[in-house]
Design an enzyme around this catalytic site. Sequence first.
Site, PDB file in Angstrom:
ATOM      1  N   HIS A   1     -88.093  32.005  60.857  1.00 36.24           N
ATOM      2  CA  HIS A   1     -89.542  32.016  61.104  1.00 36.24           C
ATOM      3  C   HIS A   1     -89.877  32.999  62.226  1.00 36.24           C
ATOM      4  O   HIS A   1     -90.746  33.861  62.075  1.00 36.24           O
ATOM      5  CB  HIS A   1     -90.029  30.608  61.472  1.00 36.24           C
ATOM      6  CG  HIS A   1     -91.463  30.546  61.901  1.00 36.24           C
ATOM      7  ND1 HIS A   1     -92.459  29.991  61.128  1.00 36.24           N
ATOM      8  CD2 HIS A   1     -92.085  30.986  63.036  1.00 36.24           C
ATOM      9  CE1 HIS A   1     -93.618  30.100  61.757  1.00 36.24           C
ATOM     10  NE2 HIS A   1     -93.418  30.690  62.936  1.00 36.24           N
ATOM     11  N   GLU A   2     -89.202  32.848  63.335  1.00 41.54           N
ATOM     12  CA  GLU A   2     -89.539  33.673  64.503  1.00 41.54           C
ATOM     13  C   GLU A   2     -89.231  35.151  64.255  1.00 41.54           C
ATOM     14  O   GLU A   2     -90.026  36.017  64.605  1.00 41.54           O
ATOM     15  CB  GLU A   2     -88.803  33.150  65.733  1.00 41.54           C
ATOM     16  CG  GLU A   2     -89.304  31.791  66.217  1.00 41.54           C
ATOM     17  CD  GLU A   2     -90.784  31.803  66.595  1.00 41.54           C
ATOM     18  OE1 GLU A   2     -91.304  32.869  66.961  1.00 41.54           O
ATOM     19  OE2 GLU A   2     -91.429  30.737  66.504  1.00 41.54           O
TER      20      GLU A   2
ATOM     21  N   HIS B   1     -91.858  36.929  62.297  1.00 43.90           N
ATOM     22  CA  HIS B   1     -92.996  37.460  63.061  1.00 43.90           C
ATOM     23  C   HIS B   1     -92.734  38.923  63.423  1.00 43.90           C
ATOM     24  O   HIS B   1     -93.667  39.731  63.488  1.00 43.90           O
ATOM     25  CB  HIS B   1     -93.245  36.640  64.327  1.00 43.90           C
ATOM     26  CG  HIS B   1     -94.031  35.383  64.073  1.00 43.90           C
ATOM     27  ND1 HIS B   1     -95.260  35.377  63.459  1.00 43.90           N
ATOM     28  CD2 HIS B   1     -93.752  34.085  64.367  1.00 43.90           C
ATOM     29  CE1 HIS B   1     -95.711  34.136  63.379  1.00 43.90           C
ATOM     30  NE2 HIS B   1     -94.810  33.325  63.915  1.00 43.90           N
TER      31      HIS B   1
ATOM     32  N   TYR C   1    -103.593  37.892  64.536  1.00 45.15           N
ATOM     33  CA  TYR C   1    -103.191  36.518  64.843  1.00 45.15           C
ATOM     34  C   TYR C   1    -104.402  35.682  65.241  1.00 45.15           C
ATOM     35  O   TYR C   1    -104.495  35.173  66.347  1.00 45.15           O
ATOM     36  CB  TYR C   1    -102.147  36.536  65.953  1.00 45.15           C
ATOM     37  CG  TYR C   1    -101.256  35.298  65.953  1.00 45.15           C
ATOM     38  CD1 TYR C   1    -100.491  34.970  64.852  1.00 45.15           C
ATOM     39  CD2 TYR C   1    -101.183  34.485  67.074  1.00 45.15           C
ATOM     40  CE1 TYR C   1     -99.685  33.857  64.845  1.00 45.15           C
ATOM     41  CE2 TYR C   1    -100.369  33.363  67.086  1.00 45.15           C
ATOM     42  CZ  TYR C   1     -99.631  33.049  65.969  1.00 45.15           C
ATOM     43  OH  TYR C   1     -98.818  31.943  65.960  1.00 45.15           O
TER      44      TYR C   1
ATOM     45  N   GLU D   1     -98.692  33.100  60.219  1.00 44.49           N
ATOM     46  CA  GLU D   1     -97.847  31.920  60.410  1.00 44.49           C
ATOM     47  C   GLU D   1     -97.163  31.510  59.108  1.00 44.49           C
ATOM     48  O   GLU D   1     -95.976  31.174  59.084  1.00 44.49           O
ATOM     49  CB  GLU D   1     -98.694  30.745  60.907  1.00 44.49           C
ATOM     50  CG  GLU D   1     -98.770  30.651  62.404  1.00 44.49           C
ATOM     51  CD  GLU D   1     -97.400  30.667  63.020  1.00 44.49           C
ATOM     52  OE1 GLU D   1     -96.547  29.857  62.621  1.00 44.49           O
ATOM     53  OE2 GLU D   1     -97.160  31.504  63.894  1.00 44.49           O
TER      54      GLU D   1
ATOM     55  N   ASP E   1    -105.595  27.243  69.432  1.00 39.05           N
ATOM     56  CA  ASP E   1    -104.463  27.787  68.673  1.00 39.05           C
ATOM     57  C   ASP E   1    -104.890  28.986  67.821  1.00 39.05           C
ATOM     58  O   ASP E   1    -104.574  29.077  66.637  1.00 39.05           O
ATOM     59  CB  ASP E   1    -103.856  26.673  67.803  1.00 39.05           C
ATOM     60  CG  ASP E   1    -102.561  27.087  67.111  1.00 39.05           C
ATOM     61  OD1 ASP E   1    -101.871  27.992  67.621  1.00 39.05           O
ATOM     62  OD2 ASP E   1    -102.259  26.498  66.060  1.00 39.05           O
TER      63      ASP E   1
ATOM     64  N   HIS F   1    -101.634  27.425  63.248  1.00 36.94           N
ATOM     65  CA  HIS F   1    -100.524  26.558  62.852  1.00 36.94           C
ATOM     66  C   HIS F   1    -100.989  25.361  62.017  1.00 36.94           C
ATOM     67  O   HIS F   1    -100.175  24.548  61.601  1.00 36.94           O
ATOM     68  CB  HIS F   1     -99.762  26.036  64.078  1.00 36.94           C
ATOM     69  CG  HIS F   1     -98.970  27.073  64.798  1.00 36.94           C
ATOM     70  ND1 HIS F   1     -99.476  27.788  65.848  1.00 36.94           N
ATOM     71  CD2 HIS F   1     -97.716  27.524  64.605  1.00 36.94           C
ATOM     72  CE1 HIS F   1     -98.553  28.642  66.284  1.00 36.94           C
ATOM     73  NE2 HIS F   1     -97.480  28.500  65.547  1.00 36.94           N
TER      74      HIS F   1
HETATM   75 ZN    ZN Z   1     -94.941  31.307  64.111  1.00 37.22          ZN
END
Ligand code: ZN
Length: 366
Positions: free
Chosen positions: A183-184, A187, A198, A207, A280, A285
């Site tokens: 996941h990271e 990005h 974002y 996301e 957020d 998210h």
């Molecule tokens: Zn993320």
Amino acid sequence: MTQSEISATFGEVISRIPAPVHCGIVPPHILEHLVAHAEDLAVREAAERSLALDALHREQRVLPPPAARALLPERSLTTPQRTVSDDHHTERLPGRTVRTEGAPPVADRTVDRAYDGLGATFDFYLAAYRRHSIDDRGLPLDAIVHYGQKYDNAFWNGSRMIFGDGDGVLFNDFTVSVDVIGHELTHGVTQFSANLDYQGQSGALNESVSDVFGSLVKQYALGQTADRADWLIGAGLLAPQVQGIALRSMRAPGTAYDDPSLGTDPQPATMAGYVDSSGDNGGVHLNSGIPNHAFYLAATAIGGYAWERAGQIWYDVLTGGGIAASADFAEFAAATVAAAETRYGAGAEARAVREAWVQVGVITQN
Ligand SMILES: [Zn+2]
């Protein structure tokens, strides 16, 4: 090369690198709930400290790859170049190097899991899409483990992955889930491709794309077909006493956890539950549950290995240059249907993708 030439070249390298987003795998709504509701004082304090560190890194997030690395003329495109460093529970980056590419495992499982997770992500992108590291130019992959004290998160800061150890009560070590690492690092892939803004729906797509490919990294590593995968993000990350199985579920958004300390998983699965939020970055998210579920529906309808056709379609949209950074759900959905038709013709794949977006309420049946 003179110093001024090096500076000019470095400046040119930097100017090519889009600004990264700051996403901790644990979203702020969970940490804020912990600060307000966790019974254990140490858990509350760890969550509070983690939120403060996340805010700090959000401001400092533009960190391009180190100059010397960026200027290396020959990068390996088919093998990763990994470096894992140990922060020794300080908050001073980059820590001390403890394992480099090709070195044998060390005594610390956290170091080895980080090393393996970086490798699994590199291998996945190369095998599935012929992508050479996250920038498609062989970017070295660096990770720092044991960051801070009881730090409840993991994130990509634009040049490195940083892992906390978790509070040990609710959260385990953040290297335990390979999909979190996928996941990271995704990005980073998005940063170097569609670079989705974002914020709001494009942020939720940013996301979601990370969840999609994070899950596919795990499915590829395990050799799982779509019907066998767990479609969870962060399975294994929650300690046994937590009432929950993961941070997010793509199969059933909104059902990953329901716990007095963590709260209830707030993700919607369809547009009927779309959350208008100012926090957020506009609920990135939260509403990511909707495109996540669309991918799950498309991939399971198509069948087989999800990274092969469904994943290829999403990858084509992400990297094809045809999607605006500000794309909303409807634009992204239309792009995936078009990409399915381009690659596979007007057949089962395109029908499955269209039907998935219809089921989550992003496009209407015509
Ligand atoms: Zn993320």
